[in-house]
Design a protein around this motif. Structure first.
Motif, PDB file in Angstrom:
ATOM      1  N   GLU A 152       0.837  -1.215   0.000  1.00 31.13           N
ATOM      2  CA  GLU A 152       0.000   0.000   0.000  1.00 31.13           C
ATOM      3  C   GLU A 152       0.865   1.255   0.000  1.00 31.13           C
ATOM      4  OE1 GLU A 152      -1.162  -3.388   1.302  1.00 31.13           O
ATOM      5  OE2 GLU A 152      -0.687  -2.224   3.102  1.00 31.13           O
ATOM      6  N   SER A 153       1.968   1.222   0.744  1.00 30.67           N
ATOM      7  CA  SER A 153       2.745   2.465   0.865  1.00 30.67           C
ATOM      8  C   SER A 153       3.828   2.599  -0.210  1.00 30.67           C
ATOM      9  CB  SER A 153       3.380   2.556   2.252  1.00 30.67           C
ATOM     10  OG  SER A 153       4.304   1.502   2.420  1.00 30.67           O
ATOM     11  N   ALA A 154       4.093   1.513  -0.950  1.00 34.84           N
ATOM     12  CA  ALA A 154       5.225   1.535  -1.895  1.00 34.84           C
ATOM     13  C   ALA A 154       5.119   2.645  -2.937  1.00 34.84           C
ATOM     14  CB  ALA A 154       5.337   0.178  -2.587  1.00 34.84           C
ATOM     15  N   SER A 155       3.872   2.957  -3.372  1.00 39.79           N
ATOM     16  CA  SER A 155       3.708   3.906  -4.479  1.00 39.79           C
ATOM     17  C   SER A 155       4.126   5.335  -4.122  1.00 39.79           C
ATOM     18  CB  SER A 155       2.252   3.911  -4.944  1.00 39.79           C
ATOM     19  OG  SER A 155       1.435   4.348  -3.886  1.00 39.79           O
ATOM     20  N   GLN A 156       4.372   5.605  -2.837  1.00 43.17           N
ATOM     21  CA  GLN A 156       4.824   6.960  -2.466  1.00 43.17           C
ATOM     22  C   GLN A 156       6.322   7.137  -2.742  1.00 43.17           C
ATOM     23  OE1 GLN A 156       3.904   7.396   1.727  1.00 43.17           O
ATOM     24  NE2 GLN A 156       2.071   6.165   1.433  1.00 43.17           N
TER      25      GLN A 156
END
Length: 415
Positions: A152-156
């Motif tokens: 979930e957080s990887a795209s940041q």
């Protein structure tokens, strides 16, 4: 050239006045890189990690701040670590790779065999000697520190794919819209001087393109990249992405902690991570006491030698108390940063908060927050010289400098 003579230099990007807006109101008083985490300026943590690199010749800080803002710190840290630290001021934005290239003559002064590049707003254990070892084993132009995060957080962040056998970087994409991988770029690199040739290559290509009088329809479509100044080179999009899969770049995975310090809330979290690391690296910096002669300290706590803490106070875990602070009788502090010259009066409670320079918190008052480090108001922040009167409760709020609160507030930004 024998390995004994191979010199290494480190470059730490500290950003500048255009950045750090998300760090207000704390960055109104002090350049963000000098804001204290675990009682030491933010930039101190990567600098002291560089000290462990074998044959380190110089450390350069590159940013947009005025030189005078860093002069005092740079001279004291150079003396303390016995390694020359120099601040280099950028005249205009050159991009993350362009900024490095801009100072290539100075960086290459010692003819280093390797150049470390670090970002100041990264919080991790900086396994630099281990990265250098791995890099020498891989060969190639550079090695990137990477970490696995939740999908979930990887795209940041910059997502990447590495060969599981050789650790070669196969694919790199900055903040992709669709999921690529849970491996992300930590913003810590080691390069050989060949990186300068690669950066120069990008600039030359841009110049050539700009010189083409007739723009083909394909070029017109790409006008976004064409309009970048020729000397503005981004490390991720212009260097890492094109060189992926060409046996030039490799990855080194950390299994330790890693965070990015973009907001005051994250600085409180990272202060706690560094305090926990002190247990292994500098246990002498942690306070201890059981409430007999000293206050009671629970978990990891840093107290500046000039701060006064009443023996009946109960402090911790994750608390850092700066110079000349005064903590009164019966005070309870949990997960907070108390800055220089703060006074906290008897029986006051501070939880999940940052209390700004020279602020005062009255008797039986509470300054508190939910402790959701990513939420806008998940940590309560008092700017400089804020007065909280007796028996006032401040919850999940941000208070700008020089305000006095005589009534309780909740989930407010007080301008």
């Amino acid at each position: 050239m024998g390995s004994s003579e191979e010199k290494v230099v480190a470059v730490i990007m500290v950003g500048g006045p255009t950045k750090g807006t998300r760090f207000r109101p704390l960055s109104l008083n002090i350049p963000k890189p000098l804001f204290p985490l675990a009682g030491q300026p933010m930039v101190h943590h990567p600098i002291s990690a560089c000290k462990r690199i074998p044959n380190l010749a110089q450390i350069y800080l590159v940013g947009f701040y005025e030189e005078r803002e860093f002069a005092l710190y740079v001279s004291s840290i150079s003396n303390e670590l016995k390694i020359p630290v120099r601040y280099l001021r950028e005249d205009k934005p050159h991009g993350s790779a362009g900024g490095l290239y801009n100072f290539r003559d100075l960086i290459m002064e010692d003819s280093p065999s390797h150049i470390f590049l670090l970002n100041c707003d990264v919080c991790c254990s900086f396994p630099l000697p281990e990265m250098l070892e791995a890099h020498k084993k891989y060969g190639g132009m550079g090695t990137i520190l990477v970490i696995k995060v939740s999908a979930e957080s990887a795209s940041q962040f910059g997502e990447l794919i590495a060969d599981p056998e050789t650790e070669e970087l196969l694919h790199y994409t900055e903040k992709p819209e669709t999921f690529v991988s849970d491996l992300i770029n930590c913003g810590v690199y080691v390069f050989t001087p060949e990186v300068f040739t690669a950066i120069q290559g990008v600039s030359s290509q841009r110049k050539d393109r700009a010189n083409l009088r007739r723009v083909s329809s394909f070029e017109a479509l790409q006008s976004a990249t064409r309009s970048l100044p020729t000397d503005y080179v981004r490390l991720d999009q212009d260097i890492l992405s094109p060189l992926a899969g060409k046996k030039q770049l490799y990855t080194y995975e950390t299994r330790d902690f890693w965070e990015q310090i973009k907001t005051p809330g994250m600085s409180l979290k990272c202060s706690g991570l560094y305090l926990a690391q002190f247990r292994f690296t500098s246990p002498d910096l942690l306070a201890s006491g059981d409430g007999t002669k000293n206050a009671t300290f629970l978990g990891d706590v840093y107290v500046h030698p000039s701060a006064k803490v009443h023996p009946t106070a109960k402090i911790g875990p994750n608390v850092s108390i700066s110079a000349n602070a005064r903590i009164g009788p019966g005070v309870r502090l949990i997960s907070c940063i108390i800055l220089d010259g703060v006074e906290i009066m008897e029986n006051a409670v501070v939880i999940n908060a940052i209390v700004g320079w020279k602020s005062t918190i009255g008797r039986w008052s509470r300054v508190q927050a939910s402790g959701d480090y990513n939420a806008k108001l998940g940590v309560t922040i008092l700017g400089e010289s804020v007065g909280v009167e007796d028996e006032v409760v401040v919850t999940n709020s941000i208070v700008l400098p020089n305000k006095t609160l005589n009534v309780s507030v909740q989930e407010e930004i007080i301008l």
